[in-house]
Design a protein around this motif. Structure first.
Motif, short mmCIF file in Angstrom:
data_model
loop_
_atom_site.label_atom_id
_atom_site.label_comp_id
_atom_site.label_asym_id
_atom_site.label_seq_id
_atom_site.Cartn_x
_atom_site.Cartn_y
_atom_site.Cartn_z
N PHE A 124 0.83 -1.20 0.00
CA PHE A 124 0.00 0.00 0.00
C PHE A 124 0.86 1.26 0.00
O PHE A 124 2.00 1.25 0.45
CB PHE A 124 -0.94 -0.02 1.21
CG PHE A 124 -1.79 -1.25 1.25
CD1 PHE A 124 -2.93 -1.35 0.46
CD2 PHE A 124 -1.44 -2.32 2.06
CE1 PHE A 124 -3.70 -2.50 0.48
CE2 PHE A 124 -2.20 -3.48 2.09
CZ PHE A 124 -3.34 -3.57 1.30
N ARG A 125 0.29 2.33 -0.50
CA ARG A 125 1.02 3.58 -0.70
C ARG A 125 0.77 4.56 0.43
O ARG A 125 -0.23 4.48 1.15
CB ARG A 125 0.56 4.22 -2.01
CG ARG A 125 -0.91 4.63 -1.96
CD ARG A 125 -1.45 4.99 -3.32
NE ARG A 125 -2.91 5.09 -3.28
CZ ARG A 125 -3.71 4.94 -4.33
NH1 ARG A 125 -3.19 4.68 -5.51
NH2 ARG A 125 -5.01 5.05 -4.21
N ASP A 126 1.68 5.53 0.57
CA ASP A 126 1.46 6.66 1.45
C ASP A 126 0.55 7.66 0.75
O ASP A 126 0.48 7.72 -0.49
CB ASP A 126 2.79 7.34 1.79
CG ASP A 126 3.73 6.41 2.56
OD1 ASP A 126 3.23 5.52 3.28
OD2 ASP A 126 4.96 6.59 2.45
N GLY A 127 -0.12 8.49 1.54
CA GLY A 127 -0.99 9.49 0.94
C GLY A 127 -1.47 10.50 1.95
O GLY A 127 -1.36 10.31 3.17
N VAL A 128 -2.00 11.59 1.43
CA VAL A 128 -2.59 12.63 2.27
C VAL A 128 -3.71 13.27 1.47
O VAL A 128 -3.66 13.31 0.23
CB VAL A 128 -1.54 13.68 2.70
CG1 VAL A 128 -1.04 14.49 1.51
CG2 VAL A 128 -2.10 14.60 3.78
N ALA A 129 -4.74 13.73 2.16
CA ALA A 129 -5.88 14.35 1.47
C ALA A 129 -6.44 15.48 2.31
O ALA A 129 -6.31 15.50 3.53
CB ALA A 129 -6.97 13.31 1.19
N LEU A 130 -7.07 16.41 1.62
CA LEU A 130 -7.85 17.44 2.29
C LEU A 130 -9.24 17.44 1.68
O LEU A 130 -9.43 17.08 0.52
CB LEU A 130 -7.19 18.81 2.21
CG LEU A 130 -7.01 19.50 0.86
CD1 LEU A 130 -8.27 20.24 0.42
CD2 LEU A 130 -5.85 20.48 0.93
N ALA A 131 -10.23 17.82 2.49
CA ALA A 131 -11.62 17.84 2.05
C ALA A 131 -12.21 19.21 2.28
O ALA A 131 -11.97 19.84 3.32
CB ALA A 131 -12.43 16.78 2.80
N LEU A 132 -13.00 19.66 1.31
CA LEU A 132 -13.67 20.96 1.38
C LEU A 132 -15.14 20.76 1.03
O LEU A 132 -15.46 20.08 0.05
CB LEU A 132 -13.04 21.94 0.39
CG LEU A 132 -11.56 22.26 0.59
CD1 LEU A 132 -10.95 22.76 -0.72
CD2 LEU A 132 -11.38 23.28 1.69
N PRO A 133 -16.06 21.31 1.81
CA PRO A 133 -17.48 21.12 1.51
C PRO A 133 -17.90 21.85 0.24
O PRO A 133 -17.40 22.94 -0.06
CB PRO A 133 -18.19 21.70 2.74
CG PRO A 133 -17.22 22.68 3.30
CD PRO A 133 -15.85 22.13 3.02
N LEU A 134 -18.80 21.23 -0.51
CA LEU A 134 -19.37 21.88 -1.69
C LEU A 134 -20.62 22.64 -1.24
O LEU A 134 -21.74 22.17 -1.38
CB LEU A 134 -19.72 20.85 -2.76
CG LEU A 134 -18.54 20.10 -3.37
CD1 LEU A 134 -19.02 19.07 -4.38
CD2 LEU A 134 -17.57 21.07 -4.03
N GLY A 135 -20.42 23.79 -0.67
CA GLY A 135 -21.51 24.56 -0.11
C GLY A 135 -21.06 25.19 1.19
O GLY A 135 -19.91 25.05 1.61
N ASP A 136 -21.97 25.88 1.84
CA ASP A 136 -21.62 26.59 3.07
C ASP A 136 -21.68 25.70 4.30
O ASP A 136 -20.99 25.95 5.28
CB ASP A 136 -22.56 27.78 3.26
CG ASP A 136 -22.37 28.83 2.17
OD1 ASP A 136 -21.23 28.99 1.71
OD2 ASP A 136 -23.37 29.46 1.78
N ALA A 137 -22.53 24.66 4.28
CA ALA A 137 -22.69 23.81 5.46
C ALA A 137 -21.72 22.64 5.40
O ALA A 137 -21.67 21.93 4.39
CB ALA A 137 -24.12 23.30 5.54
#
Length: 292
Positions: free
Chosen positions: A116-129
């Protein structure tokens, strides 16, 4: 009747809280939280840094964020290897970049059966909530930027091979099958578990990374939102806006993949407003990098 429904909702909430607390205690997950933290994207004139070694990053103080194991859905992962993530961000009014750093004793840049590989992620909401921070939820989708070590290896090897081809004027040529990728970052949309979908158009988010002395340093860069952008599938990012952001880290050596990961739930991202040019006595433009 409304009073009865209200009481039922309170009871359900209490039961849910008790179940979550029991799960945390049972799996011995430390009660760390990133809620209430603010990640500041500093405004800077000029081009945003695209490589982890760019000196511009030294002008911005890192923000340490605690990470916890993912125990919301099966398979739970109460003992991840990554316990903290360092975050910096810079924008210039046109593009925004994030530098993410975390400790990892080994480099894992392959994805094969059992590896398995290393990884990193970020998440941003599609909208204000804000949606559910892991993968979003129905009607509350999230845009996920997922950097992958094996994709970075493919991009780097293809770039190096292109340089070698230019130098090899004559003689035998070396052939190597390397996947052609527009970026080391996959641009995704999620609306709940098992709904993660790769966007048809890739390459808008670019990545660059380096691993040295047990430390991953990953940069992800994307244009800020402008008129005409498809906001149905892309998070709005404009100067002066405050919005939610979440993070995840995978350690391939620890067999981490998919939902088996370290996570930091929603915190606030503040994209600093663009500052008008100011002139000092000699007429030079003043720098706006700050270390706060």
């Amino acid at each position: 009747m409304s009073t009865i429904h209200a009481k039922k909702r309170i009871v359900l909430f209490v039961v849910f809280a008790v179940v979550v607390l029991f799960g945390l205690t049972w799996y011995q997950v430390p009660l760390v939280s990133s809620q209430g933290m603010i990640v500041l994207a500093h405004f800077s004139k000029g081009e945003v840094p695209t490589h982890p070694s760019d000196s511009a990053w030294e002008t911005v103080a890192p923000i340490p964020v605690p990470l916890s194991g993912q125990i919301i859905t099966r398979p739970v992962w109460p003992e991840p290897s990554a316990r903290a993530l360092s975050i910096r961000s810079i924008h210039n009014g046109k593009d925004i970049a994030f530098l993410l750093e975390w400790q990892d004793a080994t480099i894992n840049e392959s994805l094969t059966p059992g590896v398995f590989r290393d990884g990193v992620a970020l998440a941003l909401p599609l909208g204000d909530a804000p949606a559910f921070f892991c993968m979003g939820q129905l009607d509350h989708y999230v845009n996920i930027w997922h950097w992958k070590a094996d994709w970075q290896s493919d991009v780097d090897r293809r770039a190096e091979r292109a340089k070698e081809s230019k130098r090899e004027k004559s003689g035998p040529r070396r052939f190597e099958v390397i996947p052609r990728r527009p970026s080391s970052v996959e641009d995704l949309v999620g609306g709940g578990f098992s709904t993660l979908t790769s966007k048809e158009q890739q390459g808008r988010i670019q990545g660059q990374a380096e691993w040295k002395n047990g430390l991953w340093r990953v940069v992800m860069k994307r244009p800020l939102t402008s008129a005409g952008d498809d906001l149905d599938n892309e998070a709005m990012m404009v100067p002066g806006r405050m919005q939610a952001i979440a993070f995840a880290v995978w350690n391939g050596e620890n067999k981490e993949r998919n939902g088996q990961k370290s996570v930091a739930s929603w915190m606030q991202l503040l994209i600093e407003p663009v500052q008008p040019p100011s002139q000092n006595g000699s007429g030079a433009v003043e720098s706006t990098h700050r270390s706060s």
